[in-house]
Every structure is written in structure tokens, then in C-alpha cells.
Design an enzyme around this catalytic site. Structure first.
Site, short mmCIF file in Angstrom:
data_model
loop_
_atom_site.label_atom_id
_atom_site.label_comp_id
_atom_site.label_asym_id
_atom_site.label_seq_id
_atom_site.Cartn_x
_atom_site.Cartn_y
_atom_site.Cartn_z
N LYS A 195 -30.68 24.06 -12.20
CA LYS A 195 -30.41 24.71 -10.90
C LYS A 195 -29.96 26.15 -11.11
CE LYS A 195 -29.04 20.25 -9.00
NZ LYS A 195 -27.92 19.30 -8.91
N GLY A 233 -26.21 7.00 -5.40
CA GLY A 233 -27.48 7.76 -5.32
C GLY A 233 -27.33 9.22 -5.70
N GLU A 287 -36.24 23.95 -1.73
CA GLU A 287 -34.84 24.13 -1.33
C GLU A 287 -33.96 22.99 -1.85
OE1 GLU A 287 -33.27 26.80 0.80
OE2 GLU A 287 -31.84 25.82 -0.51
N LYS A 344 -35.87 19.84 -9.60
CA LYS A 344 -35.37 21.05 -10.29
C LYS A 344 -35.81 21.11 -11.74
CE LYS A 344 -32.41 17.66 -9.68
NZ LYS A 344 -31.34 17.19 -8.85
N THR A 372 -34.23 7.36 -3.41
CA THR A 372 -33.12 7.86 -2.60
C THR A 372 -33.59 8.96 -1.64
OG1 THR A 372 -31.62 7.41 -4.44
CG2 THR A 372 -30.82 8.93 -2.75
N VAL A 373 -34.28 9.97 -2.18
CA VAL A 373 -34.65 11.13 -1.35
C VAL A 373 -35.85 10.80 -0.45
CG1 VAL A 373 -35.16 13.59 -1.34
CG2 VAL A 373 -33.78 12.65 -3.18
N GLU A 428 -29.11 11.43 -11.53
CA GLU A 428 -30.52 11.44 -11.87
C GLU A 428 -30.92 10.07 -12.43
OE1 GLU A 428 -32.58 14.30 -11.32
OE2 GLU A 428 -30.75 14.54 -10.18
P1 NAP Z 1 -35.25 7.83 -7.35
O1 NAP Z 1 -34.35 7.20 -6.36
O2 NAP Z 1 -35.21 7.36 -8.75
O3 NAP Z 1 -36.75 7.69 -6.76
C1 NAP Z 1 -37.87 8.07 -7.52
C2 NAP Z 1 -39.13 7.55 -6.84
O4 NAP Z 1 -40.25 7.96 -7.60
C3 NAP Z 1 -39.20 6.04 -6.73
O5 NAP Z 1 -39.70 5.68 -5.48
C4 NAP Z 1 -40.16 5.62 -7.83
O6 NAP Z 1 -40.95 4.50 -7.49
C5 NAP Z 1 -41.06 6.83 -7.90
N1 NAP Z 1 -41.59 6.99 -9.26
C6 NAP Z 1 -40.90 7.23 -10.39
N2 NAP Z 1 -41.73 7.32 -11.45
C7 NAP Z 1 -42.98 7.10 -10.97
C8 NAP Z 1 -44.26 7.05 -11.55
N3 NAP Z 1 -44.43 7.21 -12.87
N4 NAP Z 1 -45.32 6.82 -10.73
C9 NAP Z 1 -45.14 6.63 -9.40
N5 NAP Z 1 -43.94 6.67 -8.79
C10 NAP Z 1 -42.89 6.90 -9.57
O7 NAP Z 1 -35.03 9.39 -7.39
P2 NAP Z 1 -34.38 10.33 -6.28
O8 NAP Z 1 -32.91 10.34 -6.45
O9 NAP Z 1 -34.95 10.03 -4.96
O10 NAP Z 1 -34.89 11.78 -6.79
C11 NAP Z 1 -36.18 12.22 -6.56
C12 NAP Z 1 -36.26 13.71 -6.90
O11 NAP Z 1 -35.31 14.43 -6.10
C13 NAP Z 1 -35.89 14.05 -8.37
O12 NAP Z 1 -36.64 15.15 -8.77
C14 NAP Z 1 -34.41 14.42 -8.26
O13 NAP Z 1 -34.00 15.28 -9.31
C15 NAP Z 1 -34.42 15.15 -6.94
N6 NAP Z 1 -33.12 15.22 -6.25
C16 NAP Z 1 -32.38 14.10 -6.07
C17 NAP Z 1 -31.18 14.21 -5.38
C18 NAP Z 1 -30.30 13.02 -5.15
O14 NAP Z 1 -29.18 13.19 -4.65
N7 NAP Z 1 -30.74 11.81 -5.48
C19 NAP Z 1 -30.75 15.45 -4.89
C20 NAP Z 1 -31.56 16.57 -5.09
C21 NAP Z 1 -32.76 16.45 -5.77
P3 NAP Z 1 -40.33 3.02 -7.36
O15 NAP Z 1 -39.31 3.12 -6.26
O16 NAP Z 1 -41.49 2.19 -6.98
O17 NAP Z 1 -39.73 2.70 -8.68
N1 HSE Z 2 -28.08 14.39 -9.83
C1 HSE Z 2 -27.93 15.54 -9.01
C2 HSE Z 2 -26.46 15.83 -8.82
C3 HSE Z 2 -28.60 15.32 -7.67
O1 HSE Z 2 -25.63 14.96 -9.11
O2 HSE Z 2 -26.10 16.93 -8.40
C4 HSE Z 2 -28.62 16.56 -6.81
O3 HSE Z 2 -29.42 17.55 -7.37
#
Ligand code: NAP
Ligand code: HSE
Length: 435
Positions: free
Chosen positions: A207, A189, A131, A107, A14-15, A192
Site C-alpha cells: 500500500k 475478515g 481505490e 494491492k 469477504t470483499v 489476507e
Molecule cells: P477471500 O475472502 O479469501 O476471497 C477470495 C475469493 O477469490 C474467494 O471467493 C475464492 O473462491 C476466490 N479465489 C481464490 N483463488 C482462486 C482461484 N485460483 N481461482 C478462482 N477463484 C479463486 O479474500 P478477500 O478478503 O475477499 O480479498 C480479496 C481481495 O481484496 C484481495 O486482493 C485482498 O488483498 C483485497 N482486500 C481485502 C480486504 C479485506 O478486508 N478482506 C480489504 C482490502 C483489499 P472460493 O470462495 O470459491 O474459495
Molecule cells: N489484510 C488487510 C489489512 C486488508 O488487514 O489491512 C485490507 O487491505
């Protein structure tokens, strides 16, 4: 224009894809603002074949993400994988130890290992920025560390998890079922990879611990956060709260004060609370987050915006990259690691507030009297009490009460007196009233 800032993306979910899309659309504007372009040179994720809806052909693909830390053509590693430990932590350690800048949205990793990583960053003279780790697109870390830098921050509270806020406000507005709304939040999206982190309050606690450290200048103390999630909230609680003029929100609260010995006493709690309908936090709906920080000269500062999702989170990640491109780099936790104070966890029993207590009880004579006696013996004064109509004779009924203001220790004592009572069908649920 100066040489490009070359970045590598680990994580293309997603990010990660949000960052690619943002840089594609706003790249020219960002280059003007940063004084140089920001260019992706390499990427890594688990599955190379996955269709991510973005063109990855201009970038080098790296199977083992930790190799990104050793590449000479990369100035900044951007970790968007997630997880407190595992490959994300290995990558972070390796990047910072090699003197390479690190930007992360993780986080969980910062809450657990932020002190160590900040120390590594300081030692190597490498920027570490996160951030996006707190409140998605809201620049609250920058707001506290830079905008409010002239203040002593006395307290921070707010809505820190978009998934929980989305679930609670959808349930409130539509009466839909918890599991169904959680599924929506995952599809959008917001959640977590393991949504238990969201609904059990752990993500908000990560957080809160980060905000507390930055706001108060104290060492990160995630293990000292008291955590209660939203999994036990029933539609009936939302209805009772509404009847009393309240809504339910998952709130993080932290404050820090000098104890009698001169040591800082740090209180940190994440728990569902009853918020009066006219309160600013009651109007925060969907995946929106809001943080109120009280500065001793600024007064309360309100930060509000999208707390989750690809676009808002990418916005925060790229803002960190712009700062690095401009060489605007402060200590990761706003103070050098050696100057962060060690604080002692504050005793929550001394806190004074009103509480909503919900019991599920056996529908038989004497039960209400037993609860009332426990309250009396513990010195808890009851303001109002509602018993829902009996669904079927001899079944279970819901009793909800609101207490007058009093110390939390008295409510705990009353519940201790009721512990093990055959009249209670499940453990009572306590939510504090705020505002
Ligand atoms: P996500 O959609 O699950 O994406 C995770 C990515 O990491 C995927 O591309 C996955 O690869 C890759 N990955 C996971 N495990 C791996 C491993 N063992 N080796 C190599 N690649 C690996 O997660 P996300 O929502 O983007 O979140 C990413 C980070 O941002 C997290 O720390 C989350 O807490 C933080 N965050 C998310 C949001 C939100 O709104 N989503 C907001 C703030 C912060 P594949 O795609 O190939 O499976
Ligand atoms: N899973 C987290 C939330 C993503 O719902 O707030 C943003 O940090």
C-alpha cells in the site's frame, strides 16, 4: 436512465460478497448518483457449491475467471481474488488488453505489476481503478490524485494495515496473546488469505508503494520499501513503551526529495514505531487505518477510517465503479506512465531520530557494560535504560533503552559491534520514535 454499467465479479469471498450486498442495498441510490444502474451479470470463484450467504442465481456462473474478460455482456471486470500473480494477474492482463475496464482491490498485484497494468490500460484506453487496494474504505487514492492534485506531496505516513493495528491495540488493551488476536482478525475478515503478508509488514508495504507513486509522481518501487513486521514484538515491549508514554503502531513512511544530482531520492519504510500517547496516530485503534499526506500548499491532510472488512472495502470498490459509470477516469497512477519519474532509493543511514532498542541478554555481570561500550564507540547517546527484574538466576533478561536523537547509521554501527556477542540471546529489536 442511461444503459446499465454491466460488471463481472471474480472472487466471492469477504470483499466480493460485500460488493453484492452493497449493490443490493444501495443500488437505487447509486444509480441516481452514477446516472445509470450498476448491474452484476456474471460471477466466478473457485467453488461453485460453497454457501456464501448471498443469492447468486441471477448471475451467470463462469468456472474459468479469465473468460470474464472476453464476454460481450460485461463492461467492467472486478477482480477480488487476490495474489500478485496467478489467475488475478492473468485476468487483469486479459481484461485490459481487450480494452475492458478493470477494478481491483488487489494491492499485491498493483504493487508488483502496476506499471505494466497502467501501461496496458493507457494503451487500450481502458479504465484501471484500485481505490480499495489502499486503506480499505478510505478514499485516499482519490484524495491524493484528485483532492490534493494542486499540491506537491512531500511526505506520506500512516497506519496501513488493519490486521496489525487490530493485533497491537488488542494486545495493548487486553494483554491477550499475539496468536489468539491474529485468529480473531482472520475470523473478522481483516487478514489476507496468507496472514504472513499482514504481520510481516508486506501488505502495508504494498500500500505504501502505491501511495508513494501516486503522491510523488514516481514509478512504483515496491522492491525499495524497507520492511519490518510486528512478529518480534513482545507484550514486554508494549509494556515498556507504555511506561515511557508511548504506544506501538506499524507505520508506513515515505518521502521524496531532490538529491544533489537533481534526481529524486525516495525513502519508503514500513516498521513498528513508538508513537507518543497524545499523537493522532496513537488514537487509531482496531482495524482503523489513517494516512497523513503533506502537501506543499494544503499542509498535512489526515485521512482516517476502516482499513479492512467487507463493508468498507466494498464501499471503495463501488466508488470506483461509480466513477467509471460517470466516465470520470484519470490515469491509474495519477500521471501517464511515461511521465512517472524514476527515483533512487534514499540512504536511510542519514535519517536522524530517537530509537528504542530492546536486547534479550544473558543475566550475568558485564553485559550492560558491553552494550554501553558499543553505544559509546558508535557515538550513540543513551537517554534512558530499563532492565527488567531477573526471572530466574542465570536466565535471560530484557534490557530496553531509548537513545537521544542521532543518525540511524550510528545505531546500526553499535549493533554491528555487538553482532555475535555471546551476551545477546537474540537479535536486538529496534523501533524508531515518531512525533
Ligand atoms: P477471500 O475472502 O479469501 O476471497 C477470495 C475469493 O477469490 C474467494 O471467493 C475464492 O473462491 C476466490 N479465489 C481464490 N483463488 C482462486 C482461484 N485460483 N481461482 C478462482 N477463484 C479463486 O479474500 P478477500 O478478503 O475477499 O480479498 C480479496 C481481495 O481484496 C484481495 O486482493 C485482498 O488483498 C483485497 N482486500 C481485502 C480486504 C479485506 O478486508 N478482506 C480489504 C482490502 C483489499 P472460493 O470462495 O470459491 O474459495
Ligand atoms: N489484510 C488487510 C489489512 C486488508 O488487514 O489491512 C485490507 O487491505
Amino acid at each position: 436512465m442511461a444503459q446499465a454499467l454491466r460488471i463481472a465479479l471474480a472472487g466471492l469471498g469477504t470483499v466480493g460478497t460485500g460488493v453484492i450486498n452493497l449493490l443490493a442495498e444501495n443500488g437505487a441510490l447509486i444509480a441516481r448518483r452514477a446516472g445509470r444502474p450498476i448491474e452484476i451479470v456474471a460471477v466466478s470463484a473457485r467453488d461453485r457449491q460453497k454457501d456464501r450467504g448471498v443469492d447468486l442465481s441471477p448471475y451467470a456462473w463462469v468456472d474459468d475467471m479469465t473468460e470474464l474478460a472476453g464476454r460481450d455482456d460485461v463492461d467492467v471486470v472486478v477482480e477480488l481474488v487476490g495474489g500478485a500473480d496467478g489467475p488475478a494477474l492473468a485476468l487483469a492482463r486479459r481484461s485490459l488488453s481487450a480494452g475492458k475496464a478493470l477494478v481491483t482491490a488487489n494491492k499485491a498485484m498493483i504493487a508488483h505489476h502496476g506499471m505494466e497494468l497502467a501501461g496496458l490500460a493507457e494503451g487500450a484506453g481502458a479504465p484501471l481503478r484500485f481505490e480499495a487496494a489502499v486503506a480499505g474504505g478510505i478514499p485516499v487514492i482519490k484524495g491524493l490524485a484528485e483532492g490534493a492534485a494542486a499540491n506537491r506531496i512531500e511526505a506520506v505516513h500512516g497506519i496501513l494495515n488493519g490486521t496489525c493495528n487490530y493485533i497491537l491495540t488488542e494486545m495493548e488493551a487486553t494483554g491477550r496473546d499475539f496468536a489468539e488476536v491474529l485468529k480473531d482478525a482472520q475470523d473478522l475478515g481483516y487478514a489476507e488469505a496468507d496472514p504472513a503478508f499482514d504481520i510481516e509488514g508486506v501488505d502495508a508495504a504494498h500500500k505504501l508503494a502505491i501511495l508513494a507513486s501516486i503522491g510523488f509522481g514516481t514509478q512504483l518501487a515496491f522492491d525499495a520499501v524497507e520492511i519490518t513486521g510486528i512478529t518480534r514484538i513482545r507484550a514486554a515491549d508494549i509494556a515498556q513503551a507504555a511506561a515511557l508514554g508511548y504506544v506501538i503502531r506499524l507505520i508506513g513512511v515515505a518521502d521524496c526529495a531532490n538529491g544533489s544530482s537533481g534526481t529524486q531520492r525516495l525513502f519508503q519504510r514500513v516498521a513498528p514505531c513508538l508513537v507518543p500517547r497524545g499523537h493522532a496516530l496513537a488514537a487509531v485503534t482496531g482495524p482503523t487505518n489513517a494516512v497523513v499526506a503533506k502537501g506543499n500548499f494544503s499542509g498535512p491532510l489526515l485521512f482516517e477510517g476502516a482499513g479492512a472488512g467487507d463493508g468498507p472495502t466494498a464501499s471503495a470498490v463501488v466508488a470506483d465503479l461509480v466513477d467509471i459509470a460517470r466516465s470520470n477516469v484519470a490515469p491509474p497512477l495519477s500521471l501517464p506512465v511515461a511521465s512517472l519519474e524514476a527515483a533512487i532509493p534514499a540512504d536511510s543511514g542519514e535519517r536522524v531520530n530517537r530509537a528504542y532498542i530492546r536486547f534479550v541478554v544473558a543475566d550475568r555481570p558485564g553485559v550492560l557494560a558491553e552494550i554501553a561500550a558499543a553505544m559509546r564507540d558508535a557515538g550513540v547517546s543513551i537517554e534512558s535504560l530499563i532492565q527488567q527484574g531477573r526471572p530466574e538466576e542465570g536466565g535471560e533478561v530484557l534490557v530496553a533503552m531509548v537513545t537521544h536523537e542521532g543518525p540511524e547509521s550510528a545505531v546500526s554501527r553499535a549493533l554491528d559491534l555487538l553482532q555475535g556477542s555471546p551476551s545477546l540471546a537474540e537479535e536486538p529489536l529496534v523501533m524508531r520514535l515518531i512525533g
